[in-house]
Design a protein around this motif. Structure first.
Motif, PDB file in Angstrom:
ATOM      1  N   MET A 130       0.852  -1.194   0.000  1.00 50.60           N
ATOM      2  CA  MET A 130       0.000   0.000   0.000  1.00 50.60           C
ATOM      3  C   MET A 130       0.885   1.241   0.000  1.00 50.60           C
ATOM      4  SD  MET A 130      -2.571  -1.295   3.006  1.00 50.60           S
ATOM      5  CE  MET A 130      -3.957  -0.216   2.662  1.00 50.60           C
ATOM      6  N   LEU A 131       0.704   2.095  -0.998  1.00 45.35           N
ATOM      7  CA  LEU A 131       1.509   3.315  -1.058  1.00 45.35           C
ATOM      8  C   LEU A 131       0.774   4.454  -0.352  1.00 45.35           C
ATOM      9  CD1 LEU A 131       2.849   3.189  -4.729  1.00 45.35           C
ATOM     10  CD2 LEU A 131       3.646   1.983  -2.685  1.00 45.35           C
ATOM     11  N   GLY A 132       1.524   5.155   0.474  1.00 45.03           N
ATOM     12  CA  GLY A 132       0.915   6.157   1.336  1.00 45.03           C
ATOM     13  C   GLY A 132       0.466   7.426   0.632  1.00 45.03           C
ATOM     14  N   ASP A 133       0.881   7.641  -0.619  1.00 43.77           N
ATOM     15  CA  ASP A 133       0.417   8.838  -1.331  1.00 43.77           C
ATOM     16  C   ASP A 133      -1.039   8.705  -1.751  1.00 43.77           C
ATOM     17  OD1 ASP A 133       2.729  10.203  -1.126  1.00 43.77           O
ATOM     18  OD2 ASP A 133       3.405   9.872  -3.184  1.00 43.77           O
ATOM     19  N   ASP A 134      -1.493   7.465  -1.835  1.00 41.07           N
ATOM     20  CA  ASP A 134      -2.887   7.238  -2.207  1.00 41.07           C
ATOM     21  C   ASP A 134      -3.676   6.928  -0.951  1.00 41.07           C
ATOM     22  OD1 ASP A 134      -2.625   7.433  -5.029  1.00 41.07           O
ATOM     23  OD2 ASP A 134      -1.684   5.468  -5.058  1.00 41.07           O
ATOM     24  N   ILE A 135      -4.695   7.748  -0.677  1.00 44.65           N
ATOM     25  CA  ILE A 135      -5.572   7.331   0.412  1.00 44.65           C
ATOM     26  C   ILE A 135      -6.987   7.148  -0.128  1.00 44.65           C
ATOM     27  CG2 ILE A 135      -4.152   8.288   2.277  1.00 44.65           C
ATOM     28  CD1 ILE A 135      -5.986  10.557   2.554  1.00 44.65           C
ATOM     29  N   ALA A 170       2.668  10.017 -15.115  1.00 41.50           N
ATOM     30  CA  ALA A 170       3.021  10.049 -13.687  1.00 41.50           C
ATOM     31  C   ALA A 170       2.904   8.664 -13.062  1.00 41.50           C
ATOM     32  CB  ALA A 170       2.102  11.026 -12.954  1.00 41.50           C
ATOM     33  N   TYR A 171       2.499   7.650 -13.874  1.00 38.58           N
ATOM     34  CA  TYR A 171       2.127   6.358 -13.299  1.00 38.58           C
ATOM     35  C   TYR A 171       2.748   5.171 -14.034  1.00 38.58           C
ATOM     36  CZ  TYR A 171      -1.467   9.262 -11.208  1.00 38.58           C
ATOM     37  OH  TYR A 171      -2.117  10.242 -10.511  1.00 38.58           O
ATOM     38  N   GLY A 172       2.628   4.010 -13.387  1.00 34.28           N
ATOM     39  CA  GLY A 172       2.818   2.763 -14.102  1.00 34.28           C
ATOM     40  C   GLY A 172       1.577   2.554 -14.967  1.00 34.28           C
ATOM     41  N   VAL A 173       1.745   2.039 -16.175  1.00 32.26           N
ATOM     42  CA  VAL A 173       0.600   1.896 -17.096  1.00 32.26           C
ATOM     43  C   VAL A 173       0.606   0.475 -17.660  1.00 32.26           C
ATOM     44  CG1 VAL A 173      -0.531   2.833 -19.154  1.00 32.26           C
ATOM     45  CG2 VAL A 173       0.831   4.346 -17.698  1.00 32.26           C
ATOM     46  N   VAL A 190       4.448  -0.746 -17.938  1.00 29.59           N
ATOM     47  CA  VAL A 190       5.620   0.139 -18.073  1.00 29.59           C
ATOM     48  C   VAL A 190       5.535   1.275 -17.071  1.00 29.59           C
ATOM     49  CG1 VAL A 190       6.762   0.142 -20.322  1.00 29.59           C
ATOM     50  CG2 VAL A 190       4.410   0.926 -20.170  1.00 29.59           C
ATOM     51  N   GLU A 191       6.677   1.672 -16.570  1.00 31.23           N
ATOM     52  CA  GLU A 191       6.708   2.749 -15.584  1.00 31.23           C
ATOM     53  C   GLU A 191       6.805   4.102 -16.283  1.00 31.23           C
ATOM     54  OE1 GLU A 191       6.085   2.665 -12.502  1.00 31.23           O
ATOM     55  OE2 GLU A 191       6.952   4.459 -11.627  1.00 31.23           O
ATOM     56  N   LYS A 192       5.839   4.960 -15.984  1.00 31.61           N
ATOM     57  CA  LYS A 192       5.828   6.365 -16.415  1.00 31.61           C
ATOM     58  C   LYS A 192       6.163   6.577 -17.896  1.00 31.61           C
ATOM     59  CE  LYS A 192       6.491   8.089 -11.765  1.00 31.61           C
ATOM     60  NZ  LYS A 192       6.963   7.122 -10.839  1.00 31.61           N
ATOM     61  N   PRO A 193       5.378   5.965 -18.787  1.00 24.48           N
ATOM     62  CA  PRO A 193       5.622   6.183 -20.225  1.00 24.48           C
ATOM     63  C   PRO A 193       5.159   7.576 -20.652  1.00 24.48           C
ATOM     64  CG  PRO A 193       3.601   4.953 -19.920  1.00 24.48           C
ATOM     65  CD  PRO A 193       4.186   5.132 -18.543  1.00 24.48           C
ATOM     66  N   ALA A 203      -3.949   3.349 -15.371  1.00 24.96           N
ATOM     67  CA  ALA A 203      -2.766   3.616 -14.558  1.00 24.96           C
ATOM     68  C   ALA A 203      -2.801   2.813 -13.257  1.00 24.96           C
ATOM     69  CB  ALA A 203      -2.695   5.099 -14.234  1.00 24.96           C
ATOM     70  N   VAL A 204      -1.620   2.439 -12.795  1.00 28.34           N
ATOM     71  CA  VAL A 204      -1.495   1.671 -11.553  1.00 28.34           C
ATOM     72  C   VAL A 204      -1.637   2.619 -10.363  1.00 28.34           C
ATOM     73  CG1 VAL A 204       0.043   0.243 -10.157  1.00 28.34           C
ATOM     74  CG2 VAL A 204       0.077   0.038 -12.663  1.00 28.34           C
ATOM     75  N   MET A 205      -2.596   2.311  -9.481  1.00 28.61           N
ATOM     76  CA  MET A 205      -2.765   3.067  -8.251  1.00 28.61           C
ATOM     77  C   MET A 205      -1.986   2.353  -7.142  1.00 28.61           C
ATOM     78  SD  MET A 205      -4.748   5.542  -9.179  1.00 28.61           S
ATOM     79  CE  MET A 205      -3.583   5.585 -10.499  1.00 28.61           C
ATOM     80  N   ILE A 229      15.270   1.209  -8.622  1.00 34.21           N
ATOM     81  CA  ILE A 229      14.730  -0.150  -8.726  1.00 34.21           C
ATOM     82  C   ILE A 229      13.207  -0.019  -8.651  1.00 34.21           C
ATOM     83  CG2 ILE A 229      14.633  -2.445  -7.637  1.00 34.21           C
ATOM     84  CD1 ILE A 229      17.417  -1.875  -8.589  1.00 34.21           C
ATOM     85  N   GLN A 230      12.550  -0.282  -9.774  1.00 39.62           N
ATOM     86  CA  GLN A 230      11.113  -0.022  -9.877  1.00 39.62           C
ATOM     87  C   GLN A 230      10.304  -1.291  -9.614  1.00 39.62           C
ATOM     88  OE1 GLN A 230       9.745   2.824 -10.110  1.00 39.62           O
ATOM     89  NE2 GLN A 230      11.402   4.164 -10.849  1.00 39.62           N
ATOM     90  N   LEU A 231       9.250  -1.134  -8.807  1.00 39.50           N
ATOM     91  CA  LEU A 231       8.319  -2.242  -8.574  1.00 39.50           C
ATOM     92  C   LEU A 231       7.650  -2.646  -9.890  1.00 39.50           C
ATOM     93  CD1 LEU A 231       6.981  -4.035  -6.457  1.00 39.50           C
ATOM     94  CD2 LEU A 231       5.334  -2.215  -6.022  1.00 39.50           C
ATOM     95  N   THR A 232       7.338  -1.648 -10.713  1.00 39.91           N
ATOM     96  CA  THR A 232       6.703  -1.915 -12.013  1.00 39.91           C
ATOM     97  C   THR A 232       7.547  -2.870 -12.857  1.00 39.91           C
ATOM     98  OG1 THR A 232       5.646   0.246 -11.982  1.00 39.91           O
ATOM     99  CG2 THR A 232       5.940  -0.756 -14.147  1.00 39.91           C
ATOM    100  N   ASP A 233       8.855  -2.679 -12.852  1.00 39.10           N
ATOM    101  CA  ASP A 233       9.728  -3.550 -13.657  1.00 39.10           C
ATOM    102  C   ASP A 233       9.716  -4.986 -13.128  1.00 39.10           C
ATOM    103  OD1 ASP A 233      10.275  -1.316 -15.119  1.00 39.10           O
ATOM    104  OD2 ASP A 233      12.236  -0.925 -14.215  1.00 39.10           O
TER     105      ASP A 233
HETATM  106  C1  G1P Z   1       4.569   4.796  -7.853  1.00 44.83           C
HETATM  107  C2  G1P Z   1       4.754   3.651  -8.848  1.00 44.83           C
HETATM  108  C3  G1P Z   1       3.835   3.861 -10.056  1.00 44.83           C
HETATM  109  C4  G1P Z   1       2.392   4.006  -9.573  1.00 44.83           C
HETATM  110  C5  G1P Z   1       2.283   5.146  -8.543  1.00 44.83           C
HETATM  111  C6  G1P Z   1       0.884   5.186  -7.940  1.00 44.83           C
HETATM  112  O1  G1P Z   1       5.067   5.969  -8.436  1.00 44.83           O
HETATM  113  O2  G1P Z   1       6.107   3.589  -9.242  1.00 44.83           O
HETATM  114  O3  G1P Z   1       3.938   2.765 -10.924  1.00 44.83           O
HETATM  115  O4  G1P Z   1       1.544   4.240 -10.664  1.00 44.83           O
HETATM  116  O5  G1P Z   1       3.220   4.961  -7.476  1.00 44.83           O
HETATM  117  O6  G1P Z   1       0.716   6.296  -7.100  1.00 44.83           O
HETATM  118  P1  G1P Z   1       5.399   7.294  -7.564  1.00 44.83           P
HETATM  119  O7  G1P Z   1       4.074   7.995  -7.363  1.00 44.83           O
HETATM  120  O8  G1P Z   1       5.995   6.830  -6.286  1.00 44.83           O
HETATM  121  O9  G1P Z   1       6.333   8.106  -8.410  1.00 44.83           O
END
Ligand code: G1P
Length: 294
Positions: A130-135, A170-173, A190-193, A203-205, A229-233
């Motif tokens: 879970m990424l903390g930028d997304d709530i 801005a995202y993984g796609v 792919v990461e941030k195309p 886009a990956v949330m 080192i990207q999780l997307t990769d």
């Molecule tokens: C990360 C991931 C990206 C994803 C995003 C979602 O990017 O690398 O694939 O789409 O979170 O918020 P970041 O926002 O850390 O640059």
């Protein structure tokens, strides 16, 4: 029977440079949204989805996160003495919400690296990232839905949302193949195309459910976008070995990593609050009228 998904990993080692100067001397995860630090929303969402073991990946300067989820006897005593029973209950509940562990990332080598640090703790179990930028607001059930999908297919699942193509970089796609209404199979990621090179507008949330095989993939990943080192990769490698699914959702997510979206989150979450909402909505209506915004 396959093990249930009970573990979550929350990477929180980043420097928060998108939110300077507020994050110069405090972690971005501790920025309040209404009256709770951002990371508390994430932990509460995990608990709602049945997770009871949370590993937070921290780094330098993140000690306040640990304090936030720990007991604070002095404060509890103070609140008790003054009869502030509601506040006392909330503070105590925070420390009992889940089993929360911490490990340091050491070097900030990227999101994929941060997740790889969880390997020992997670072991041979499926887990959530879970990424903390997304709530997500309380109505958003995407995590529980993803876990249910995992239980059905026994394969990794990433959260996806449709975005306007000009915002996609801005995202993984993903390159998707439709399975059902909400579900796609991920054929590529792919990461941030750049918009012209994006395989879709999905886009990956910041929610993922992984089989433990993601750790082998992470081991093989070389530095990618931004030299990190990207999780997307790692997901791109994983899907050569086993299917990966995408769960498409629309509502209830706030990206608080961007200043404008942070403001939007604060306003919308405050409007939805039973205690603050009615007065706050009246205030907003008044502002709109006074400033001639509508
Ligand atoms: C990360 C991931 C990206 C994803 C995003 C979602 O990017 O690398 O694939 O789409 O979170 O918020 P970041 O926002 O850390 O640059």
């Amino acid at each position: 029977m396959a093990p249930a998904v009970t573990k979550a990993v929350i990477p929180a080692a980043g420097l928060g440079t998108r939110f300077l100067p507020a994050t110069k001397a405090q972690p971005k995860e501790m920025l309040p949204v209404v009256d709770k630090p951002a990371i508390q929303y994430v932990v509460e969402e995990a608990v709602r989805a049945g997770i009871d073991d949370i590993l937070i990946i921290t780094g330098r300067g993140k000690r306040s996160l640990e304090d936030h989820f720990d007991r604070n006897f002095e404060l509890e005593y103070y609140l008790e003495q003054r009869g502030k029973i509601h506040d006392l209950g909330e503070i105590q509940a925070l420390a009992e919400m889940a089993d929360i562990h911490y490990v340091r990332q050491g070097e900030p080598l990227g999101l994929g690296h941060a997740v790889s640090v969880a390997r020992k703790h997670v072991g041979d179990n499926p887990f959530v990232v879970m990424l903390g930028d997304d709530i997500m607001d309380r109505r958003c059930t995407v995590l529980a839905d993803m876990i249910a999908t995992f239980e059905e297919y026994q394969r990794s699942v990433v959260a996806l949302s449709e975005f306007p193509i000009e915002e996609i970089s801005a995202y993984g796609v993903v390159r998707p193949e439709t399975v059902t209404d909400h579900l796609v199979r991920v054929l590529d990621i792919v990461e941030k195309p750049q918009p012209a090179a994006a395989p879709s507008n999905l886009a990956v949330m910041g929610r993922y459910v992984f089989t433990p095989d993601i750790f082998q993939a992470l081991e093989q990943v070389k530095p990618g976008h931004g030299g990190e080192i990207q999780l997307t990769d790692a997901i791109a490698l994983l899907l050569r070995e086993q299917e990966v699914y995408g769960y498409v959702f629309g509502e209830g997510r706030y990206d608080i990593g961007k200043k404008l979206d942070y403001l939007r989150a604060t306003v919308e979450l405050a409007m939805d609050r039973e205690d603050l909402g009615p007065e706050f909505r009246a205030f907003l209506a008044e502002i709109v009228r006074k400033r001639g915004l509508a």
